[in-house]
Write an enzyme that holds these catalytic residues in place. Structure first.
Site, mmCIF file in Angstrom:
data_model
loop_
_atom_site.group_PDB
_atom_site.id
_atom_site.type_symbol
_atom_site.label_atom_id
_atom_site.label_comp_id
_atom_site.label_asym_id
_atom_site.label_seq_id
_atom_site.Cartn_x
_atom_site.Cartn_y
_atom_site.Cartn_z
ATOM 1 N N LYS A 277 15.290 -16.186 1.825
ATOM 2 C CA LYS A 277 15.730 -15.350 0.711
ATOM 3 C C LYS A 277 15.629 -13.896 1.190
ATOM 4 O O LYS A 277 14.547 -13.337 1.268
ATOM 5 C CB LYS A 277 14.876 -15.548 -0.539
ATOM 6 C CG LYS A 277 15.629 -15.045 -1.773
ATOM 7 C CD LYS A 277 14.795 -14.374 -2.813
ATOM 8 C CE LYS A 277 14.131 -13.105 -2.425
ATOM 9 N NZ LYS A 277 15.012 -11.957 -2.172
ATOM 10 N N SER B 84 5.895 -5.667 1.056
ATOM 11 C CA SER B 84 4.774 -4.820 0.631
ATOM 12 C C SER B 84 3.508 -5.640 0.405
ATOM 13 O O SER B 84 3.568 -6.847 0.117
ATOM 14 C CB SER B 84 5.133 -4.100 -0.667
ATOM 15 O OG SER B 84 5.153 -5.032 -1.727
ATOM 16 N N LEU C 207 2.494 -7.438 6.050
ATOM 17 C CA LEU C 207 2.527 -6.545 4.885
ATOM 18 C C LEU C 207 2.543 -5.065 5.294
ATOM 19 O O LEU C 207 2.910 -4.735 6.413
ATOM 20 C CB LEU C 207 1.356 -6.896 3.968
ATOM 21 C CG LEU C 207 1.278 -8.390 3.605
ATOM 22 C CD1 LEU C 207 0.076 -8.683 2.725
ATOM 23 C CD2 LEU C 207 2.559 -8.874 2.945
ATOM 24 N N CYS D 234 7.240 -0.583 8.892
ATOM 25 C CA CYS D 234 5.814 -0.808 8.580
ATOM 26 C C CYS D 234 4.885 -0.244 9.655
ATOM 27 O O CYS D 234 3.741 0.083 9.364
ATOM 28 C CB CYS D 234 5.511 -2.291 8.449
ATOM 29 S SG CYS D 234 6.516 -3.069 7.224
ATOM 30 N N GLU E 104 1.983 4.176 1.771
ATOM 31 C CA GLU E 104 3.058 4.188 2.762
ATOM 32 C C GLU E 104 4.188 5.071 2.239
ATOM 33 O O GLU E 104 4.688 4.824 1.141
ATOM 34 C CB GLU E 104 3.637 2.779 2.913
ATOM 35 C CG GLU E 104 3.029 1.958 4.000
ATOM 36 C CD GLU E 104 3.869 0.690 4.239
ATOM 37 O OE1 GLU E 104 4.307 0.505 5.375
ATOM 38 O OE2 GLU E 104 4.043 -0.092 3.310
#
Ligand code: SIN
Length: 482
Positions: free
Chosen positions: A178, A233, A255, A288, A383
């Site tokens: 997905k 996230s 993450l 990230c 972040e």
């Protein structure tokens, strides 16, 4: 540019040839124009159920194919991705705004996972071990965990799919991906290529939806789906981890991060500046592992700020479709607002803008250098996911290591020094899954990628990545007594 209805290509799902069950679709927005560039099926829970059934059926056959067969198909997929690099790069660029040159780079990075796991499929080993009984033979073997549900992000629409799908298929698992709502087109192309090279029905399927919670709910409740792999996230990761517990799925989570980049007093300033640029401004800072905090020794801070200011001012911001563009738009309004708020908050608390600092219209933000950044500012805690480089000064190694580790995150950290002792000792003290020593861009298909603390669980890439898709089975054989 105004987009007409004719420019908006309607994509379909190969896994659901008639389109989604309710025949709904949603529009994919090009961040550079903020206009629709495509429409894709907006699938429902009923569609998700169909894909889960197909994945389970396909697993029964796929898990019994030979590793050599899987390897050959993955190799063909690699070749197809490479031959389609420009087509995929255009999809990446139009759905999430990555400059086209960088998008081609991402496709090659993505292809690297297909190539690596085509080879790795054949290198799965077991162990035999001793028994205290003369007639017993004991061994441990590896088996695929089962059908996998993969949820992938928009910032690397190709590489974050191949980094999950290639090891899963190599191990003998089937996968349903997905993709992020913003970036479904690359996922659909990757699935199409897999089918073109002979990938069997149901082994790799993509489901697109603008309602991820409804879709995901189906897979979380289904006991037959044995694993969740997610990149995104920390907030969403925690939610999905909790939901996976209901059906005891294996879980891999890549993450958020908040990477420190420490520049020691003995650094080669020009080279350190180059590595910081590569690290910070990759994908306009929407990565990230991008540095979010640059710690520089007080004795060299003025020189490093100058070196960075020159480079940041020279960055070419513009249309991602242009070959010369280095910084494209941010992915959406929410992303832009966060960047703007972080800069405003920092400036309001005493930070100084050396370069940039302003939104440019549309979803563009100027590449920005901030100095006099200090604890308490949002930019040091969350972040930013944007092209903003904050600078802090330090005096001692103990002080900077403590500051670098003072975060819930633990994905990537960087340091620049010419001293071998400092390099190794500081690297060992950093609570991070990845450390770049004089290297701002360490990611590569054969290396372990992943974090500690709130940055996630498990590793992707290299020999480590495929283990996440394998269970260990112990077999004990009792022979007739002598
Ligand atoms: C990420 O931002 O999650 C991926 C970056 C990388 O693979 O280097």
């Amino acid at each position: 540019m105004t987009t007409t209805a004719d420019d908006v290509k309607a994509w379909t799902l190969a896994s659901l040839p008639a389109g989604s069950a309710n025949n709904q679709s949603y529009q994919v927005i090009n961040p550079a124009t903020q206009q629709a560039c495509a429409s894709v099926p907006d699938c429902s829970a009923a569609d998700a159920k169909k894909l889960a059934d197909a994945s389970v059926t396909a697993f029964d056959t796929w898990k019994h194919t030979s590793a050599f067969h899987r390897s050959q198909l993955l190799r063909k997929w690699f070749d197809r991705i490479v031959s389609g690099a420009n087509e995929i790069a255009q999809a990446i660029s139009s759905e999430m705004g990555k400059p086209i040159k960088e998008a081609v780079g991402e496709v090659m990075y993505a292809a690297g996972f297909a190539e690596w796991y085509a080879e790795e499929a054949k290198r799965l080993y077991g162990e035999t071990f001793a028994s205290q009984h003369e007639n017993k033979r004991l061994y441990a073997t590896r088996q695929p965990v089962g059908p996998v549900y993969a949820v992938t992000p928009w910032n690397f629409p190709a590489a974050m799919i191949t980094r999950k799908v290639a090891p899963a298929l190599a191990a003998g698992c089937t996968v349903i991906v997905k993709p992020a709502e913003q970036s479904p087109l690359t996922a659909l192309l990757l699935e199409q290529y897999w089918r073109e090279v002979g990938g069997p029905e149901g082994t790799f399927q993509v489901i697109t939806s603008n309602n991820p919670a409804e879709i995901s709910g189906v897979f979380f409740q289904d006991r037959r789906i044995r694993k969740l792999t997610f990149t995104g996230s920390t907030e969403v990761g925690v939610l999905l981890y909790r939901q996976s517990a209901e059906t005891m799925k294996r879980v891999s989570l890549e993450l958020g991060g908040h990477a420190p980049f420490i520049v020691f007093a003995d650094a080669d300033i020009e080279r350190a500046a180059e590595e910081i640029m590569a690290c910070k401004f990759r994908n306009a800072g929407q990565t990230c592992v991008c540095t979010n905090r640059i710690y520089v020794h007080r004795s060299i801070s003025a020189r490093l700020i100058d070196a960075l200011a020159t480079r940041i001012s020279a960055l070419r911001v513009g249309d991602p479709a242009d070959e010369g563009t280095q910084i494209g738009p941010l992915v959406d309004e929410q992303g832009l607002n966060k960047v703007r708020e972080h800069v405003e908050d920092a400036v309001g608390r005493g930070a100084r803008v050396v370069v940039g600092g302003q939104a440019l219209g549309g979803l563009y933000f100027q590449p920005t250098l901030l100095c006099d950044v200090a604890p308490g500012m949002r930019i040091l805690e969350e972040e930013t996911f944007g092209p903003v480089a904050p600078i802090l000064e330090f005096d001692t190694t103990d002080e900077v290591v403590a500051a670098a580790n003072d975060t819930p995150y633990g994905l990537a950290a960087y340091l620049w020094t010419r001293d071998l002792d400092t390099a190794h000792r500081v690297s060992e003290r950093l609570d991070y899954g990845i450390v770049g020593i004089n290297d701002g861009a360490p990611s590569t298909a054969q290396a372990p990628f992943g974090g500690v603390k709130m940055s996630g669980l498990g590793r992707e890439g290299g020999v480590w990545g495929i283990q996440e898709y394998l269970d260990t089975k112990f077999v004990s054989v009792a022979l007739a007594p002598r």
